[in-house]
Design an enzyme around this catalytic site. Sequence first.
Site, PDB file in Angstrom:
ATOM      1  N   LYS A  69       0.838  -1.182  -0.285  1.00 46.37           N
ATOM      2  CA  LYS A  69      -0.313   0.235  -0.148  1.00 46.37           C
ATOM      3  C   LYS A  69       1.183   1.568  -0.040  1.00 46.37           C
ATOM      4  CE  LYS A  69      -4.125  -2.264   2.109  1.00 46.37           C
ATOM      5  NZ  LYS A  69      -4.795  -2.132   3.299  1.00 46.37           N
ATOM      6  N   ASN A 116      -2.321   0.466   6.281  1.00 44.93           N
ATOM      7  CA  ASN A 116      -1.827  -0.828   7.270  1.00 44.93           C
ATOM      8  C   ASN A 116      -0.714  -1.626   6.228  1.00 44.93           C
ATOM      9  OD1 ASN A 116      -3.585  -1.632   5.721  1.00 44.93           O
ATOM     10  ND2 ASN A 116      -4.543  -2.547   7.358  1.00 44.93           N
ATOM     11  N   GLU A 133     -10.027 -10.848  -7.288  1.00 46.67           N
ATOM     12  CA  GLU A 133      -8.780  -9.629  -7.094  1.00 46.67           C
ATOM     13  C   GLU A 133      -7.568 -10.070  -8.112  1.00 46.67           C
ATOM     14  OE1 GLU A 133      -9.200  -9.062  -1.997  1.00 46.67           O
ATOM     15  OE2 GLU A 133      -7.557 -10.100  -3.055  1.00 46.67           O
ATOM     16  N   TYR A 193     -12.534  -2.210  -3.695  1.00 40.48           N
ATOM     17  CA  TYR A 193     -13.075  -1.739  -1.904  1.00 40.48           C
ATOM     18  C   TYR A 193     -14.811  -1.115  -2.109  1.00 40.48           C
ATOM     19  CZ  TYR A 193      -8.612  -1.808   0.252  1.00 40.48           C
ATOM     20  OH  TYR A 193      -7.220  -2.568   0.382  1.00 40.48           O
ATOM     21  N   HIS A 239      -2.149  -5.491   1.752  1.00 43.85           N
ATOM     22  CA  HIS A 239      -3.255  -6.336   2.035  1.00 43.85           C
ATOM     23  C   HIS A 239      -3.668  -7.688   1.188  1.00 43.85           C
ATOM     24  CE1 HIS A 239      -7.811  -6.834   0.305  1.00 43.85           C
ATOM     25  NE2 HIS A 239      -7.118  -7.168  -0.698  1.00 43.85           N
TER      26      HIS A 239
HETATM   27  P1  CMP Z   1      -7.462  -4.232   3.332  1.00 44.66           P
HETATM   28  O1  CMP Z   1      -7.493  -6.004   4.135  1.00 44.66           O
HETATM   29  O2  CMP Z   1      -6.681  -4.039   2.758  1.00 44.66           O
HETATM   30  O3  CMP Z   1      -8.917  -4.479   3.607  1.00 44.66           O
HETATM   31  C1  CMP Z   1     -10.190  -3.317   3.773  1.00 44.66           C
HETATM   32  C2  CMP Z   1      -8.986  -1.855   4.251  1.00 44.66           C
HETATM   33  O4  CMP Z   1     -10.268  -1.094   5.121  1.00 44.66           O
HETATM   34  C3  CMP Z   1      -8.295  -2.236   5.544  1.00 44.66           C
HETATM   35  O5  CMP Z   1      -7.313  -3.129   4.873  1.00 44.66           O
HETATM   36  C4  CMP Z   1      -8.004  -0.942   6.339  1.00 44.66           C
HETATM   37  O6  CMP Z   1      -6.953  -0.501   5.014  1.00 44.66           O
HETATM   38  C5  CMP Z   1      -9.072  -0.411   5.810  1.00 44.66           C
HETATM   39  N1  CMP Z   1      -9.391   0.419   7.449  1.00 44.66           N
HETATM   40  C6  CMP Z   1      -9.441   1.002   7.786  1.00 44.66           C
HETATM   41  N2  CMP Z   1      -9.899   1.715   8.685  1.00 44.66           N
HETATM   42  C7  CMP Z   1     -10.487   0.032   8.750  1.00 44.66           C
HETATM   43  C8  CMP Z   1     -11.135  -0.995   9.861  1.00 44.66           C
HETATM   44  N3  CMP Z   1     -11.708   0.231  11.179  1.00 44.66           N
HETATM   45  N4  CMP Z   1     -11.556  -2.114  10.303  1.00 44.66           N
HETATM   46  C9  CMP Z   1     -11.402  -2.620   8.858  1.00 44.66           C
HETATM   47  N5  CMP Z   1     -10.288  -1.914   8.065  1.00 44.66           N
HETATM   48  C10 CMP Z   1     -10.132  -0.269   7.710  1.00 44.66           C
END
Ligand code: CMP
Length: 139
Positions: free
Chosen positions: A10, A113, A127, A50, A116
Amino acid sequence: ATQRTFSIIKPDATKRNLTGKIIDKFESNGLRVVASKRIHMTEDQAKQFYAVHKERPFYGDLVSYMISGPVVVQVLEGENAIAKNREIMGATNPADAAEGTIRKEFAESIEANSVHGSDGEDTAKEEIAFFFDDNEIVG
Ligand code: CMP
């Protein structure tokens, strides 16, 4: 069984030049990068990718964040690749992520984070197909 999963490095991670360190986590844990490209997602791509989260309160911020810089989209292959990648990544929230995981070591927040990874076989297929043509994947 051998599986394929989809991964995104990311914007928070590409910005901090962590691409190699993250790929090393995949490779040293038995996953193989069989497709890879660095792209800047369009807003439409991020929204579509998303879409499953579109009713969640974080959706708008998530889309803006995902287009805030380049990402590296990849296909990872290996034994049990989907579950293994989730282990290597660690919990979504870095505060909950186990020692040695990518998110524990590198993630900045629950949103930023660093990676993904697909959460199941059906999403992995979808995906992968969303970002890659068959001829871009070389096993
Ligand atoms: P990802 O695994 O890519 O899937 C959804 C993304 O939303 C997650 O990682 C985070 O980058 C983002 N995100 C932001 N806030 C939240 C939250 N409260 N819970 C889950 N995902 C979140």
